[in-house]
Design a protein around this motif. Structure first.
Motif, short mmCIF file in Angstrom:
data_model
loop_
_atom_site.label_atom_id
_atom_site.label_comp_id
_atom_site.label_asym_id
_atom_site.label_seq_id
_atom_site.Cartn_x
_atom_site.Cartn_y
_atom_site.Cartn_z
N LEU A 177 -147.71 32.96 -49.28
CA LEU A 177 -146.49 32.52 -48.59
C LEU A 177 -145.30 33.26 -49.20
N HIS A 204 -147.96 34.17 -44.87
CA HIS A 204 -147.00 33.61 -43.93
C HIS A 204 -145.60 33.95 -44.44
N VAL A 206 -141.39 33.27 -44.07
CA VAL A 206 -140.41 32.30 -43.58
C VAL A 206 -139.02 32.68 -44.06
N PHE A 234 -138.34 21.93 -46.25
CA PHE A 234 -139.46 22.89 -46.22
C PHE A 234 -140.41 22.65 -47.40
N VAL A 238 -144.40 21.86 -47.29
CA VAL A 238 -145.43 22.68 -47.98
C VAL A 238 -146.27 21.80 -48.91
N TRP A 243 -148.46 25.31 -45.02
CA TRP A 243 -147.63 26.03 -44.04
C TRP A 243 -148.42 26.38 -42.81
#
Ligand code: APR
Length: 243
Positions: A177, A204, A206, A234, A238, A243
């Motif tokens: 992430l 991922h 973000v 957020f 998580v 996520w």
């Protein structure tokens, strides 16, 4: 709640001035930002320091006094990232472009200041890097080698190499992430991290920002709003369902 035993993928978080805005510190490129009031060339380049070191010291002395003002401290955005590092059952690395110490004061320990630190100075004579929370002037002597006129802010100026880039690249290569918080995506190499992550793996990506950054379209997910609201929400997500 401590960390569970099953290791989870590493998380890399890039932060910029936006995460410290609600702590009372100015950003750079907002309308009321630092670069609207002073010329980068004069205060944030090696040439500027060579031309007029006293002017550069004054610029950073004002910012150091601002940072060390008793009224300035970590905000819920910083505190949420400290919780993430504490509770995520895998590595969490904060890579910050910020020169403030608000991530440390919030409790993050696994942290890289790629643009240096306002409360540190560097001696161009002996190379020592040491803590310095007061004003710095051209007449100050290096505590280690006693030379005068060799001390500079331990800050990476435009045209200089950011710090710990190898360690940062390794972390980007291996993360699951990548989160970018409070940065406009104007300054490289930080602005290129999201492309690097997308190119090397399946992480991922973000963006948490007040408004879309220059690189907004490169992120798989974007959430906009003040960091003191978006980052805690957020982190909660998580920690409860990934996520
Ligand atoms: N919450 C979240 N984001 C915010 C907030 C907030 N409360 N307030 C502002 N922002 C966002 C702005 O929308 C902007 O996109 O933070 C970003 C700040 O961008 P910049 O001012 O460009 O700061 P940054 O991206 O950290 O600058 C990078 O440039 O000048 C150099 O070395 C300096 O490290 C700095 C680098």
């Amino acid at each position: 709640m401590g960390k569970s035993t099953v290791p989870k993928p590493p998380i890399v978080v890039l932060t910029g001035a936006g995460i410290s805005k609600e702590s009372g510190l100015d950003t750079f490129r907002d309308a009321d930002g630092i670069w609207a009031k002073v010329n980068i060339e004069d205060v944030a380049t090696p040439g500027g320091f060579h031309r007029d070191p006293a002017r550069v010291h004054d610029f950073y002395n004002m910012r150091r006094r601002g940072l060390n003002d008793p009224g300035v401290g970590p905000n819920p955005g910083h505190l949420a990232l400290a919780r993430l590092e504490k509770e995520w059952p895998g590595e969490v690395l904060i890579v910050t472009q910020n020169i403030d110490d608000l991530h440390e004061r919030a409790g993050n320990a696994n942290l890289i200041h790629m643009h240096g630190e306002l409360n540190k100075v560097r001696c161009q004579g002996c190379g020592a890097v040491m803590g310095w929370t007061g004003d710095l002037g051209v007449g100050d002597a290096c505590p280690r080698c006693t030379r005068t006129g060799t001390l500079r802010p331990h800050i990476v100026w435009f045209g200089e190499m950011p710090l710990e880039m190898e360690r940062i690249q390794e972390a980007l290569d291996g993360c699951g992430l990548f989160v970018s918080i409070g940065t406009s995506g104007n300054v490289y190499p930080a602005a290129g991290f999201v492309s690097h992550v997308r190119a090397v793996g399946i992480a991922h990506t973000v963006e948490l920002n007040l408004e879309p950054s220059v690189g907004a379209s490169l992120f798989a997910e974007t959430l906009y709003g003040p960091a003191s609201e978006t980052v805690p929400a957020f982190v909660d997500r998580v920690l409860t369902r990934g996520w």
